[in-house]
Design a protein around this motif. Sequence first.
Motif, PDB file in Angstrom:
ATOM      1  N   LEU A  20      -0.586   4.169  -6.706  1.00 61.32           N
ATOM      2  CA  LEU A  20      -0.654   4.920  -5.535  1.00 61.32           C
ATOM      3  C   LEU A  20      -1.565   4.328  -4.504  1.00 61.32           C
ATOM      4  O   LEU A  20      -1.227   4.198  -3.332  1.00 61.32           O
ATOM      5  CB  LEU A  20      -1.537   6.216  -5.993  1.00 61.32           C
ATOM      6  CG  LEU A  20      -1.460   7.157  -4.640  1.00 61.32           C
ATOM      7  CD1 LEU A  20      -0.049   7.593  -4.164  1.00 61.32           C
ATOM      8  CD2 LEU A  20      -2.147   8.500  -5.221  1.00 61.32           C
ATOM      9  N   LEU A  21      -2.657   3.548  -5.086  1.00 61.80           N
ATOM     10  CA  LEU A  21      -3.655   2.764  -4.185  1.00 61.80           C
ATOM     11  C   LEU A  21      -2.780   1.596  -3.501  1.00 61.80           C
ATOM     12  O   LEU A  21      -2.876   1.245  -2.180  1.00 61.80           O
ATOM     13  CB  LEU A  21      -4.820   2.307  -4.818  1.00 61.80           C
ATOM     14  CG  LEU A  21      -5.836   1.516  -3.910  1.00 61.80           C
ATOM     15  CD1 LEU A  21      -6.140   2.549  -2.727  1.00 61.80           C
ATOM     16  CD2 LEU A  21      -6.913   1.426  -4.857  1.00 61.80           C
ATOM     17  N   VAL A  22      -2.024   1.151  -4.266  1.00 56.12           N
ATOM     18  CA  VAL A  22      -1.161  -0.149  -3.847  1.00 56.12           C
ATOM     19  C   VAL A  22      -0.190   0.408  -2.895  1.00 56.12           C
ATOM     20  O   VAL A  22       0.041  -0.278  -1.872  1.00 56.12           O
ATOM     21  CB  VAL A  22      -0.501  -0.844  -5.138  1.00 56.12           C
ATOM     22  CG1 VAL A  22       0.319  -1.849  -4.731  1.00 56.12           C
ATOM     23  CG2 VAL A  22      -1.812  -1.475  -5.988  1.00 56.12           C
ATOM     24  N   SER A  27       1.363   0.161   2.715  1.00 51.47           N
ATOM     25  CA  SER A  27       2.065   0.647   3.760  1.00 51.47           C
ATOM     26  C   SER A  27       1.287   0.589   4.933  1.00 51.47           C
ATOM     27  O   SER A  27       1.765   0.391   6.114  1.00 51.47           O
ATOM     28  CB  SER A  27       2.161   2.277   3.487  1.00 51.47           C
ATOM     29  OG  SER A  27       2.693   2.939   4.560  1.00 51.47           O
ATOM     30  N   VAL A  28      -0.055   0.488   4.797  1.00 55.49           N
ATOM     31  CA  VAL A  28      -1.148   0.160   5.810  1.00 55.49           C
ATOM     32  C   VAL A  28      -0.727  -1.077   6.410  1.00 55.49           C
ATOM     33  O   VAL A  28      -0.939  -1.390   7.636  1.00 55.49           O
ATOM     34  CB  VAL A  28      -2.463   0.585   5.406  1.00 55.49           C
ATOM     35  CG1 VAL A  28      -3.522   0.047   6.543  1.00 55.49           C
ATOM     36  CG2 VAL A  28      -2.781   2.196   5.134  1.00 55.49           C
ATOM     37  N   PHE A  29      -0.541  -1.936   5.497  1.00 59.02           N
ATOM     38  CA  PHE A  29      -0.429  -3.347   5.955  1.00 59.02           C
ATOM     39  C   PHE A  29       0.952  -3.597   6.707  1.00 59.02           C
ATOM     40  O   PHE A  29       0.975  -3.992   7.864  1.00 59.02           O
ATOM     41  CB  PHE A  29      -0.085  -4.123   4.582  1.00 59.02           C
ATOM     42  CG  PHE A  29       0.062  -5.544   4.944  1.00 59.02           C
ATOM     43  CD1 PHE A  29      -0.611  -6.767   5.305  1.00 59.02           C
ATOM     44  CD2 PHE A  29       1.572  -5.684   4.245  1.00 59.02           C
ATOM     45  CE1 PHE A  29      -0.015  -7.953   5.394  1.00 59.02           C
ATOM     46  CE2 PHE A  29       2.015  -7.150   4.517  1.00 59.02           C
ATOM     47  CZ  PHE A  29       1.404  -8.192   5.180  1.00 59.02           C
ATOM     48  N   ALA A  30       1.861  -2.877   6.086  1.00 56.17           N
ATOM     49  CA  ALA A  30       3.303  -3.136   6.913  1.00 56.17           C
ATOM     50  C   ALA A  30       3.043  -2.274   8.220  1.00 56.17           C
ATOM     51  O   ALA A  30       3.686  -3.042   9.440  1.00 56.17           O
ATOM     52  CB  ALA A  30       4.309  -2.320   5.971  1.00 56.17           C
ATOM     53  N   THR A  31       2.292  -0.990   8.344  1.00 54.39           N
ATOM     54  CA  THR A  31       2.310  -0.304   9.707  1.00 54.39           C
ATOM     55  C   THR A  31       1.436  -1.184  10.753  1.00 54.39           C
ATOM     56  O   THR A  31       2.143  -1.254  11.849  1.00 54.39           O
ATOM     57  CB  THR A  31       1.639   0.915   9.203  1.00 54.39           C
ATOM     58  OG1 THR A  31       2.545   1.758   8.492  1.00 54.39           O
ATOM     59  CG2 THR A  31       1.563   1.826  10.647  1.00 54.39           C
ATOM     60  N   MET A  32       0.539  -1.746  10.145  1.00 55.91           N
ATOM     61  CA  MET A  32      -0.342  -2.437  11.228  1.00 55.91           C
ATOM     62  C   MET A  32       0.246  -3.582  11.632  1.00 55.91           C
ATOM     63  O   MET A  32       0.241  -4.226  12.729  1.00 55.91           O
ATOM     64  CB  MET A  32      -1.936  -2.570  10.600  1.00 55.91           C
ATOM     65  CG  MET A  32      -2.690  -1.485  10.175  1.00 55.91           C
ATOM     66  SD  MET A  32      -4.122  -1.727   9.562  1.00 55.91           S
ATOM     67  CE  MET A  32      -5.029  -2.876  11.023  1.00 55.91           C
ATOM     68  N   MET A  33       1.089  -4.247  10.648  1.00 56.87           N
ATOM     69  CA  MET A  33       1.690  -5.597  11.078  1.00 56.87           C
ATOM     70  C   MET A  33       2.892  -5.241  12.183  1.00 56.87           C
ATOM     71  O   MET A  33       3.141  -5.902  13.208  1.00 56.87           O
ATOM     72  CB  MET A  33       2.465  -6.335   9.921  1.00 56.87           C
ATOM     73  CG  MET A  33       3.316  -7.428  10.037  1.00 56.87           C
ATOM     74  SD  MET A  33       2.226  -8.967  10.424  1.00 56.87           S
ATOM     75  CE  MET A  33       1.544  -9.306   8.968  1.00 56.87           C
ATOM     76  N   ILE A  34       3.363  -4.010  12.021  1.00 57.74           N
ATOM     77  CA  ILE A  34       4.692  -3.692  13.096  1.00 57.74           C
ATOM     78  C   ILE A  34       3.759  -3.313  14.344  1.00 57.74           C
ATOM     79  O   ILE A  34       4.309  -3.722  15.454  1.00 57.74           O
ATOM     80  CB  ILE A  34       5.300  -2.379  12.552  1.00 57.74           C
ATOM     81  CG1 ILE A  34       6.336  -3.051  11.374  1.00 57.74           C
ATOM     82  CG2 ILE A  34       6.301  -1.904  13.801  1.00 57.74           C
ATOM     83  CD1 ILE A  34       6.766  -1.783  10.796  1.00 57.74           C
ATOM     84  N   GLU A  35       2.823  -2.601  14.324  1.00 57.68           N
ATOM     85  CA  GLU A  35       1.819  -2.011  15.556  1.00 57.68           C
ATOM     86  C   GLU A  35       1.241  -3.141  16.316  1.00 57.68           C
ATOM     87  O   GLU A  35       1.504  -3.401  17.570  1.00 57.68           O
ATOM     88  CB  GLU A  35       1.052  -1.186  15.082  1.00 57.68           C
ATOM     89  CG  GLU A  35       1.592   0.285  14.712  1.00 57.68           C
ATOM     90  CD  GLU A  35       2.321   1.054  15.878  1.00 57.68           C
ATOM     91  OE1 GLU A  35       1.455   1.371  16.713  1.00 57.68           O
ATOM     92  OE2 GLU A  35       3.630   1.327  15.786  1.00 57.68           O
ATOM     93  N   GLY A 127       0.314   7.147   7.986  1.00 61.09           N
ATOM     94  CA  GLY A 127      -0.753   7.811   8.768  1.00 61.09           C
ATOM     95  C   GLY A 127      -1.827   7.084   9.166  1.00 61.09           C
ATOM     96  O   GLY A 127      -2.497   6.935  10.311  1.00 61.09           O
ATOM     97  N   LEU A 128      -2.450   6.793   7.889  1.00 58.42           N
ATOM     98  CA  LEU A 128      -3.833   5.736   7.888  1.00 58.42           C
ATOM     99  C   LEU A 128      -3.583   4.483   8.825  1.00 58.42           C
ATOM    100  O   LEU A 128      -4.415   4.076   9.583  1.00 58.42           O
ATOM    101  CB  LEU A 128      -4.162   5.339   6.576  1.00 58.42           C
ATOM    102  CG  LEU A 128      -5.615   4.651   6.326  1.00 58.42           C
ATOM    103  CD1 LEU A 128      -6.759   5.338   7.101  1.00 58.42           C
ATOM    104  CD2 LEU A 128      -5.729   4.389   4.873  1.00 58.42           C
ATOM    105  N   GLY A 129      -2.422   3.732   8.856  1.00 60.65           N
ATOM    106  CA  GLY A 129      -2.280   2.664   9.338  1.00 60.65           C
ATOM    107  C   GLY A 129      -2.025   2.795  10.880  1.00 60.65           C
ATOM    108  O   GLY A 129      -2.649   1.944  11.788  1.00 60.65           O
ATOM    109  N   VAL A 345      -6.671 -10.727   9.115  1.00 60.90           N
ATOM    110  CA  VAL A 345      -6.992  -9.401   8.411  1.00 60.90           C
ATOM    111  C   VAL A 345      -6.040  -8.479   7.898  1.00 60.90           C
ATOM    112  O   VAL A 345      -6.079  -7.774   6.804  1.00 60.90           O
ATOM    113  CB  VAL A 345      -7.572  -8.462   9.810  1.00 60.90           C
ATOM    114  CG1 VAL A 345      -8.025  -7.196   9.379  1.00 60.90           C
ATOM    115  CG2 VAL A 345      -8.994  -9.182  10.094  1.00 60.90           C
ATOM    116  N   LEU A 346      -4.608  -8.583   8.746  1.00 63.56           N
ATOM    117  CA  LEU A 346      -3.694  -7.904   7.983  1.00 63.56           C
ATOM    118  C   LEU A 346      -3.065  -8.245   6.767  1.00 63.56           C
ATOM    119  O   LEU A 346      -2.989  -7.481   5.597  1.00 63.56           O
ATOM    120  CB  LEU A 346      -2.358  -7.820   9.126  1.00 63.56           C
ATOM    121  CG  LEU A 346      -2.626  -7.313  10.384  1.00 63.56           C
ATOM    122  CD1 LEU A 346      -1.574  -7.414  11.388  1.00 63.56           C
ATOM    123  CD2 LEU A 346      -2.657  -5.663  10.460  1.00 63.56           C
TER     124      LEU A 346
END
Length: 474
Positions: A20-22, A27-35, A127-129, A345-346
């Motif tokens: 779950l942590l992974v 998901s945070v990684f992918a979201t921040m990469m897109i944003e 959401g966190l991303g 960082v991402l």
Amino acid sequence: MIALALRELRHRGRQHTSSLLVAIITSVFATMMIEMDMVLRLQTLTAGFMQHGFVRLLLDVLDALFFFVAVFVACIVTANTFGIIMAGRARHIALMRLLGASARTLRGAIAIEGAAVGLVGSVAGLGLGLVVTAVTYAALVASGTFVDTPIELFSPLLAAPVVVGVVSTTGAAWYGSRRVLAVSPIEATGQMQEPAPVSASEMPRRLRTLVVVATVGGVVLLVAGVVIGLKSPLGLLLAAPGGALSFVGFVLGSSSVIPVLLRAAGRLTGSSTPSVLASANALRYPARSSRSTVGLVIGVTLITMFSVAGQSFLAQTGPVAAAADPAEAASDAAFLQLTTGILAVLIGFSLVIAAIGLVNSLSLSVLQRRREIGLLRALGFTKAQVRRMVLAESIQLTVVGGVTGLVFGIVYGWAGALAAIGSDHHIGGLFPPTVPLWIIGAIAAGAVLLAVVSSAVPARSAVRVSPVRALAID
């Protein structure tokens, strides 16, 4: 199957803490990469960096590549981590077979578990991303690093982290449970262990063929992309999938390659008894060692690749830009450094995932060797020696992962820079790679820290069971 999956999640939910942590981190990684890709695209419009036509074309190409990298890392790292977790449930799966459950039912239930974990983790990570991206962007604008330009926080592309998270964890769970079909019910009465080491000559023919095709084909595409890149930056579109394909070949064949590297790394920890046993343990189950090491290789490769590509770009285009306009060149250099830092960082999120996978691997190794550790304790092995044994195994895994990732990153980063800017008439073709010294230092320091931290929990578990109880385990 759904009822079985829900019951397993309810009673064994703690087993999925790591997965779950992974899923959340991925998901945070992918979201921040897109944003951040959208943010960087808007910011480049205000920088002199965009005055060169080949640079604009390069950034357009990178827009597509950044998302590809995010998806690639999410699938590979999540599959490796979930595979390690499922390997630890082999005994429970065999017990279910003994009670009459079919392999198809169990694999379906495990896949549903993966889908549930992927959905919850991906939505939470999304959401966190978004929150982290908004806070980071506001801080950069407040510091004057970024120009305050309106950005669209929500994009249709943001559905991708959730979809990829669910699909990758479901596929990883299905792949990780593939041994269910090979487990006979009678195995439930004995000690479940991973299969014996498989040499390269014993690798299934189809897999061996796939490894050769992916590796050779990827290298050919990578070289062809560099050659085309000496004429046009469009060569990057060929070099990037070539690099990814060759890396997939390495991942698929890692259980044959990594043991050779681990054998060499075993000499680094000395010839003491704990070190020799640690080396033997790492080599005993090459598939498990490979799964835990590949995640680290991916993270180090990506960080090194972007850093080498960025520094090589700056080293080659900087003097030309400085001769034309020193102030603008300084601004461009600062922007490029910032972009490289954000990417580092991402991609650093994948190193966190790799650390989780390494802890899982060492913990599983300790769990499966409790009787062996109990015997060593009974023969006079001290708790300190057991801790040193686990630490030595962790050091060997991190050294192999760090060095391998560093080599891959330098090669891919250099090839990417050549394919992207080799066609610029100011550069004139081939040039050597520029490797930042801080990359080597950071990887060395990070490997030491990761080795110590990842060995702490498994080592504590190894010395917690008394020799008498460990020897009594079936």
